[in-house]
Write a protein that holds these residues in place. Structure first.
Motif, PDB file in Angstrom:
ATOM      1  N   THR A  96      -1.313  12.277  -3.730  1.00 41.83           N
ATOM      2  CA  THR A  96      -1.481  10.925  -4.288  1.00 41.83           C
ATOM      3  C   THR A  96      -2.936  10.468  -4.333  1.00 41.83           C
ATOM      4  O   THR A  96      -3.205   9.268  -4.385  1.00 41.83           O
ATOM      5  N   SER A  97      -3.873  11.400  -4.356  1.00 43.05           N
ATOM      6  CA  SER A  97      -5.288  11.007  -4.328  1.00 43.05           C
ATOM      7  C   SER A  97      -5.701  10.195  -5.551  1.00 43.05           C
ATOM      8  O   SER A  97      -6.589   9.346  -5.455  1.00 43.05           O
ATOM      9  N   SER A  98      -5.058  10.398  -6.701  1.00 44.03           N
ATOM     10  CA  SER A  98      -5.427   9.602  -7.879  1.00 44.03           C
ATOM     11  C   SER A  98      -5.082   8.126  -7.666  1.00 44.03           C
ATOM     12  O   SER A  98      -5.801   7.237  -8.140  1.00 44.03           O
ATOM     13  N   LEU A  99      -4.009   7.856  -6.918  1.00 42.99           N
ATOM     14  CA  LEU A  99      -3.660   6.466  -6.598  1.00 42.99           C
ATOM     15  C   LEU A  99      -4.676   5.880  -5.623  1.00 42.99           C
ATOM     16  O   LEU A  99      -5.013   4.702  -5.709  1.00 42.99           O
ATOM     17  N   TRP A 100      -5.163   6.704  -4.711  1.00 43.57           N
ATOM     18  CA  TRP A 100      -6.196   6.269  -3.775  1.00 43.57           C
ATOM     19  C   TRP A 100      -7.497   5.966  -4.529  1.00 43.57           C
ATOM     20  O   TRP A 100      -8.128   4.934  -4.311  1.00 43.57           O
ATOM     21  N   LEU A 101      -7.857   6.843  -5.454  1.00 46.41           N
ATOM     22  CA  LEU A 101      -9.098   6.649  -6.212  1.00 46.41           C
ATOM     23  C   LEU A 101      -9.056   5.375  -7.048  1.00 46.41           C
ATOM     24  O   LEU A 101     -10.060   4.684  -7.191  1.00 46.41           O
ATOM     25  N   SER A 102      -7.896   5.069  -7.608  1.00 46.13           N
ATOM     26  CA  SER A 102      -7.771   3.880  -8.461  1.00 46.13           C
ATOM     27  C   SER A 102      -7.468   2.611  -7.660  1.00 46.13           C
ATOM     28  O   SER A 102      -7.512   1.511  -8.207  1.00 46.13           O
ATOM     29  N   GLY A 103      -7.128   2.753  -6.384  1.00 45.24           N
ATOM     30  CA  GLY A 103      -6.782   1.580  -5.567  1.00 45.24           C
ATOM     31  C   GLY A 103      -5.445   0.973  -5.924  1.00 45.24           C
ATOM     32  O   GLY A 103      -5.202  -0.205  -5.649  1.00 45.24           O
ATOM     33  N   ALA A 104      -4.546   1.760  -6.497  1.00 47.29           N
ATOM     34  CA  ALA A 104      -3.281   1.240  -7.016  1.00 47.29           C
ATOM     35  C   ALA A 104      -2.380   0.619  -5.959  1.00 47.29           C
ATOM     36  O   ALA A 104      -1.555  -0.243  -6.272  1.00 47.29           O
ATOM     37  N   LEU A 105      -2.530   1.030  -4.702  1.00 45.00           N
ATOM     38  CA  LEU A 105      -1.614   0.549  -3.663  1.00 45.00           C
ATOM     39  C   LEU A 105      -2.231  -0.492  -2.737  1.00 45.00           C
ATOM     40  O   LEU A 105      -1.568  -0.982  -1.820  1.00 45.00           O
ATOM     41  N   ILE A 106      -3.465  -0.858  -2.994  1.00 47.26           N
ATOM     42  CA  ILE A 106      -4.157  -1.812  -2.133  1.00 47.26           C
ATOM     43  C   ILE A 106      -3.403  -3.146  -2.079  1.00 47.26           C
ATOM     44  O   ILE A 106      -2.955  -3.660  -3.110  1.00 47.26           O
ATOM     45  N   ASP A 107      -3.251  -3.675  -0.867  1.00 50.00           N
ATOM     46  CA  ASP A 107      -2.632  -4.973  -0.584  1.00 50.00           C
ATOM     47  C   ASP A 107      -1.128  -5.028  -0.832  1.00 50.00           C
ATOM     48  O   ASP A 107      -0.540  -6.113  -0.853  1.00 50.00           O
ATOM     49  N   LYS A 108      -0.483  -3.874  -0.962  1.00 49.88           N
ATOM     50  CA  LYS A 108       0.982  -3.845  -1.052  1.00 49.88           C
ATOM     51  C   LYS A 108       1.541  -3.592   0.349  1.00 49.88           C
ATOM     52  O   LYS A 108       0.988  -2.796   1.111  1.00 49.88           O
ATOM     53  N   PRO A 109       2.641  -4.261   0.719  1.00 47.51           N
ATOM     54  CA  PRO A 109       3.192  -4.060   2.062  1.00 47.51           C
ATOM     55  C   PRO A 109       3.951  -2.749   2.167  1.00 47.51           C
ATOM     56  O   PRO A 109       4.552  -2.280   1.193  1.00 47.51           O
ATOM     57  N   ALA A 110       3.917  -2.166   3.355  1.00 45.39           N
ATOM     58  CA  ALA A 110       4.606  -0.901   3.588  1.00 45.39           C
ATOM     59  C   ALA A 110       5.170  -0.871   5.000  1.00 45.39           C
ATOM     60  O   ALA A 110       4.649  -1.514   5.911  1.00 45.39           O
ATOM     61  N   GLY A 111       6.229  -0.113   5.183  1.00 43.66           N
ATOM     62  CA  GLY A 111       6.810   0.121   6.492  1.00 43.66           C
ATOM     63  C   GLY A 111       7.276   1.565   6.568  1.00 43.66           C
ATOM     64  O   GLY A 111       7.395   2.245   5.546  1.00 43.66           O
ATOM     65  N   THR A 112       7.541   2.033   7.786  1.00 42.63           N
ATOM     66  CA  THR A 112       7.967   3.411   7.994  1.00 42.63           C
ATOM     67  C   THR A 112       9.255   3.445   8.805  1.00 42.63           C
ATOM     68  O   THR A 112       9.539   2.532   9.586  1.00 42.63           O
ATOM     69  N   PHE A 113      10.046   4.522   8.620  1.00 42.14           N
ATOM     70  CA  PHE A 113      11.283   4.694   9.378  1.00 42.14           C
ATOM     71  C   PHE A 113      11.538   6.173   9.618  1.00 42.14           C
ATOM     72  O   PHE A 113      11.045   7.025   8.870  1.00 42.14           O
TER      73      PHE A 113
END
Length: 198
Positions: A96-113
């Motif tokens: 998913t490095s292209s999403l990191w480069l574009s900042g596509a996920l910045i400020d979206k909430p996330a959780g793990t399970f």
């Protein structure tokens, strides 16, 4: 604009993570104005000639980069492998490095399970290590607050870092009522945060 959704992305070998993901989806869909989208990742193999079908025989379809790019929130689930996420999930996240480069996920909430075969089988380390790539993506990681009394009384799964399940050595324990409720609570929380942060 497309309808907002929480992406529930998970990898399940014996069904525990699938059951958790479905409970999280129920929690998400308790919140008006947002929906749940269930996705999985293909297994990986050390045999470079092994291939997975383009569409799984059953369960959720495979996640695409676009599913991840356009989500309003993310719930990421994996069984524990030596205190960390399974290789299949790590392999997907590593792509998913292209999403990191574009900042596509910045400020979206996330959780793990997660789910483990034994009570102290690495649930909390898995939840924490799954959060690391999400933090690198600029996501806002959220667990389960102690205002949920089950966290103080659970004798099976459930942590402040995220929902968890004690699957048992044979992997056939069903979700307890506490585990299922905490999955729904986490799904609802990420959905509410997603709408607030849009």
């Amino acid at each position: 604009m497309a309808h907002p959704y929480v992406l529930i992305l998970y990898y399940s070998r014996h069904g525990s993570l699938t059951a958790m993901a479905k409970e999280m989806a129920r929690g998400v869909e308790q919140v008006s104005g947002i929906e749940a989208r269930l996705r999985t990742v293909p297994a990986v193999s050390s045999n470079s000639e092994a291939t997975e079908p383009a569409i799984p025989a059953e369960g959720a379809v495979y996640c695409t980069e676009e599913d991840l790019r356009h989500c309003s929130g993310l719930l990421l689930g994996s069984p524990t492998r030596f205190g960390n996420m399974a290789a299949a999930m790590k392999y997907f996240l590593d792509s998913t490095s292209s999403l990191w480069l574009s900042g596509a996920l910045i400020d979206k909430p996330a959780g793990t399970f997660t789910s483990t075969s034994s009570l102290h089988g690495g649930q909390e380390t898995t939840l924490l290590t799954m959060a690391l790539p999400l933090l690198h993506h600029g996501m806002i990681w959220a667990g389960i607050p102690y205002s949920n009394a089950e966290l103080s009384s659970t004798t099976d799964g459930g942590t402040p870092y995220g929902a968890s399940h004690l699957a048992g050595i044979k992997g056939n324990n069903q979700l307890s009522s506490t585990e299922a409720r905490l999955c729904r609570v986490q799904g609802e929380r990420i959905a509410r945060l997603a709408l607030k942060l849009m």
